[in-house]
Design an enzyme around this catalytic site. Sequence first.
Site, PDB file in Angstrom:
ATOM      1  N   HIS A 286     -56.308 -79.505  24.024  1.00 34.12           N
ATOM      2  CA  HIS A 286     -55.902 -78.608  22.934  1.00 34.12           C
ATOM      3  C   HIS A 286     -56.975 -78.585  21.862  1.00 34.12           C
ATOM      4  CE1 HIS A 286     -53.491 -76.631  19.867  1.00 34.12           C
ATOM      5  NE2 HIS A 286     -52.714 -76.257  20.870  1.00 34.12           N
ATOM      6  N   ASP A 343     -48.200 -75.528  27.431  1.00 26.86           N
ATOM      7  CA  ASP A 343     -48.119 -74.762  28.675  1.00 26.86           C
ATOM      8  C   ASP A 343     -47.914 -75.635  29.914  1.00 26.86           C
ATOM      9  OD1 ASP A 343     -48.573 -72.180  27.532  1.00 26.86           O
ATOM     10  OD2 ASP A 343     -50.602 -72.860  27.120  1.00 26.86           O
TER      11      ASP A 343
HETATM   12  C1  LIG Z   1     -57.386 -75.388  25.087  1.00 26.47           C
HETATM   13  C2  LIG Z   1     -58.875 -75.657  25.154  1.00 26.47           C
HETATM   14  C3  LIG Z   1     -59.631 -74.323  25.179  1.00 26.47           C
HETATM   15  C4  LIG Z   1     -59.238 -76.451  23.913  1.00 26.47           C
HETATM   16  O1  LIG Z   1     -60.574 -76.540  23.859  1.00 26.47           O
HETATM   17  P1  LIG Z   1     -61.374 -77.553  22.879  1.00 26.47           P
HETATM   18  O2  LIG Z   1     -60.570 -78.654  22.368  1.00 26.47           O
HETATM   19  O3  LIG Z   1     -62.050 -76.721  21.913  1.00 26.47           O
HETATM   20  O4  LIG Z   1     -62.237 -78.248  23.873  1.00 26.47           O
HETATM   21  P2  LIG Z   1     -63.446 -77.691  24.672  1.00 26.47           P
HETATM   22  O5  LIG Z   1     -63.051 -76.515  25.482  1.00 26.47           O
HETATM   23  O6  LIG Z   1     -64.594 -77.544  23.746  1.00 26.47           O
HETATM   24  O7  LIG Z   1     -63.636 -78.934  25.619  1.00 26.47           O
HETATM   25  C5  LIG Z   1     -64.063 -80.217  25.167  1.00 26.47           C
HETATM   26  C6  LIG Z   1     -64.417 -80.987  26.396  1.00 26.47           C
HETATM   27  O8  LIG Z   1     -63.228 -81.317  27.114  1.00 26.47           O
HETATM   28  C7  LIG Z   1     -63.227 -80.690  28.392  1.00 26.47           C
HETATM   29  N1  LIG Z   1     -61.899 -80.141  28.629  1.00 26.47           N
HETATM   30  C8  LIG Z   1     -61.087 -79.569  27.702  1.00 26.47           C
HETATM   31  N2  LIG Z   1     -59.945 -79.191  28.274  1.00 26.47           N
HETATM   32  C9  LIG Z   1     -60.045 -79.506  29.573  1.00 26.47           C
HETATM   33  C10 LIG Z   1     -59.196 -79.350  30.671  1.00 26.47           C
HETATM   34  N3  LIG Z   1     -58.013 -78.763  30.538  1.00 26.47           N
HETATM   35  N4  LIG Z   1     -59.591 -79.799  31.863  1.00 26.47           N
HETATM   36  C11 LIG Z   1     -60.779 -80.394  32.001  1.00 26.47           C
HETATM   37  N5  LIG Z   1     -61.640 -80.578  31.003  1.00 26.47           N
HETATM   38  C12 LIG Z   1     -61.273 -80.130  29.804  1.00 26.47           C
HETATM   39  C13 LIG Z   1     -64.260 -79.573  28.297  1.00 26.47           C
HETATM   40  O9  LIG Z   1     -64.808 -79.266  29.560  1.00 26.47           O
HETATM   41  C14 LIG Z   1     -65.278 -80.175  27.360  1.00 26.47           C
HETATM   42  O10 LIG Z   1     -66.082 -81.080  28.062  1.00 26.47           O
HETATM   43  P3  LIG Z   1     -67.623 -81.335  27.602  1.00 26.47           P
HETATM   44  O11 LIG Z   1     -67.520 -81.901  26.205  1.00 26.47           O
HETATM   45  O12 LIG Z   1     -68.147 -82.284  28.589  1.00 26.47           O
HETATM   46  O13 LIG Z   1     -68.267 -79.983  27.633  1.00 26.47           O
HETATM   47  C15 LIG Z   1     -59.222 -76.471  26.416  1.00 26.47           C
HETATM   48  O14 LIG Z   1     -58.638 -77.734  26.349  1.00 26.47           O
HETATM   49  C16 LIG Z   1     -58.811 -75.763  27.677  1.00 26.47           C
HETATM   50  O15 LIG Z   1     -59.515 -74.858  28.144  1.00 26.47           O
HETATM   51  N6  LIG Z   1     -57.636 -76.167  28.286  1.00 26.47           N
HETATM   52  C17 LIG Z   1     -57.152 -75.514  29.467  1.00 26.47           C
HETATM   53  C18 LIG Z   1     -56.505 -74.171  29.109  1.00 26.47           C
HETATM   54  C19 LIG Z   1     -55.172 -74.347  28.414  1.00 26.47           C
HETATM   55  O16 LIG Z   1     -54.346 -75.133  28.813  1.00 26.47           O
HETATM   56  N7  LIG Z   1     -54.974 -73.548  27.356  1.00 26.47           N
HETATM   57  C20 LIG Z   1     -53.740 -73.542  26.610  1.00 26.47           C
HETATM   58  C21 LIG Z   1     -53.964 -74.104  25.242  1.00 26.47           C
HETATM   59  S1  LIG Z   1     -52.420 -74.281  24.366  1.00 26.47           S
END
Ligand SMILES: CC(C)(COP(=O)(O)OP(=O)(O)OC[C@H]1O[C@@H](n2cnc3c(N)ncnc32)[C@H](O)[C@@H]1OP(=O)(O)O)[C@@H](O)C(=O)NCCC(=O)NCCS
Length: 417
Positions: A286, A343
């Site tokens: 998240h 989700d």
């Molecule tokens: C929600 C989301 C976009 C949040 O992003 P964020 O906190 O800004 O984190 P980032 O996307 O920058 O990711 C940070 C790191 O964690 C990893 N990561 C984050 N969520 C992940 C997941 N669900 N599965 C695997 N790795 C994940 C990223 O690959 C990244 O790795 P890195 O630092 O080696 O590049 C992200 O967690 C995600 O894409 N989750 C899956 C989609 C989802 O469930 N969305 C609903 C949100 S309520």
Amino acid sequence: MFLQPPRWGEGWGEGAIGRIQKMTEQIQETKNIGLRGVKVADTRISDVDGERGNLIYRGLNICDLVVRSTFEEVSYLLLHDHLPTAEELKKFQGALVLEREIPEVVYRFMKMMPVASHPMDIMQAAVPILASHDPQLHDETREANFKKAIRLIAKLPTVVAAWDRIRKGKIAVSPNPELSHAGNFLYMLSGSPPGAGTAKDFDTCLILHAEHSFNASTFAGREVASTHAQLYASIAAALGALSGELHGGANSEVMKMLLEIGEVDRVKPWVTGKLQKGGKVMGMGHAVYHTEDPRATILRGICSRLADRLRDRKWFELTNAIEATTKEEFRKLKGRDIYPNVDFYSASVYFMMGIPTDLFTPVFAISRVSGWTAHIIEEKFAEAQPKPELYRPDADYVGTYCGPQACPYVPIEERSK
Ligand SMILES: CC(C)(COP(=O)(O)OP(=O)(O)OC[C@H]1O[C@@H](n2cnc3c(N)ncnc32)[C@H](O)[C@@H]1OP(=O)(O)O)[C@@H](O)C(=O)NCCC(=O)NCCS
């Protein structure tokens, strides 16, 4: 020292305008970080405490609201900044029930659409049709905006349920005024009223998805409202933002993953393979919570209870195994923790309730519309803090550059690849 914007009630006098001009001169570099941690406005609607894992709607903890309130009551709370009295709630519920029917033209539009159309697209396309039938569309008083909010909260479930039936060649089911908002949606979808336990659990899901501060779709809605666009246009924008798999689309993706993995003994190789290839396990992680999302905690409980009620724990066990393995493998790979978001467990919950997978995101939307409308009204009437009306961020140009006078224009006959 960073200059303060005008305080609530101070207004935008000459002094305040001067101050905002000075503030823009002090703009800090916030680009290319996806606005993470950048505060763009004040809000009185909700507070997401990402460190402690708390979610507060208008001062009240969602853990109390799911136990003691209904979705209708929570919608009132979000729109009005206080819980309703018994009389206010009765009036609000009555208004929602009266507004559930949708204009005939919306059914006609749906019957003309290809059956493979995504329900989110149908829902988004239905919004301007609803707008053109709203007698108060261009009335921008606060009162009229509340009425438009009620109409949208009441009608969107009817649109979603009707589309699901129409695309399957079935006759749409008219709303049942005797049923609650949650119970009526499940009824319009299946044609029979849900059991009390399922209706209550679905009501809880609606409460949990109703509001989440400045997330992508809410910000999209507020951004459009800041241009003085009408409420329906803002909601259409919010729906577009919600449809993406990194936002509201994640719950359908979680279900696709559960169906693809299928068995608990296939979880470990699947998750390990996914993470090692740099892929994402949907429903995990998240942008704001650095601990467990409180909505996931409540949904995990509902998922387990529903599994017991159905005497089939397969989907709960599978979801649970994916959570445990993702946590373990993510820690090994990245040296930090990851947690389920809203989700993750909602996917198996909706699946067990018999909701089709591609309706999971529209179901999110029929709940979130109460938060969106509250935010749009807050934005329109600057209820939390006066601010310049229009959002207008900036960007650094990093494209082709030939000097301050721009590049020489090449006529088409002189151009080569
Ligand atoms: C929600 C989301 C976009 C949040 O992003 P964020 O906190 O800004 O984190 P980032 O996307 O920058 O990711 C940070 C790191 O964690 C990893 N990561 C984050 N969520 C992940 C997941 N669900 N599965 C695997 N790795 C994940 C990223 O690959 C990244 O790795 P890195 O630092 O080696 O590049 C992200 O967690 C995600 O894409 N989750 C899956 C989609 C989802 O469930 N969305 C609903 C949100 S309520």
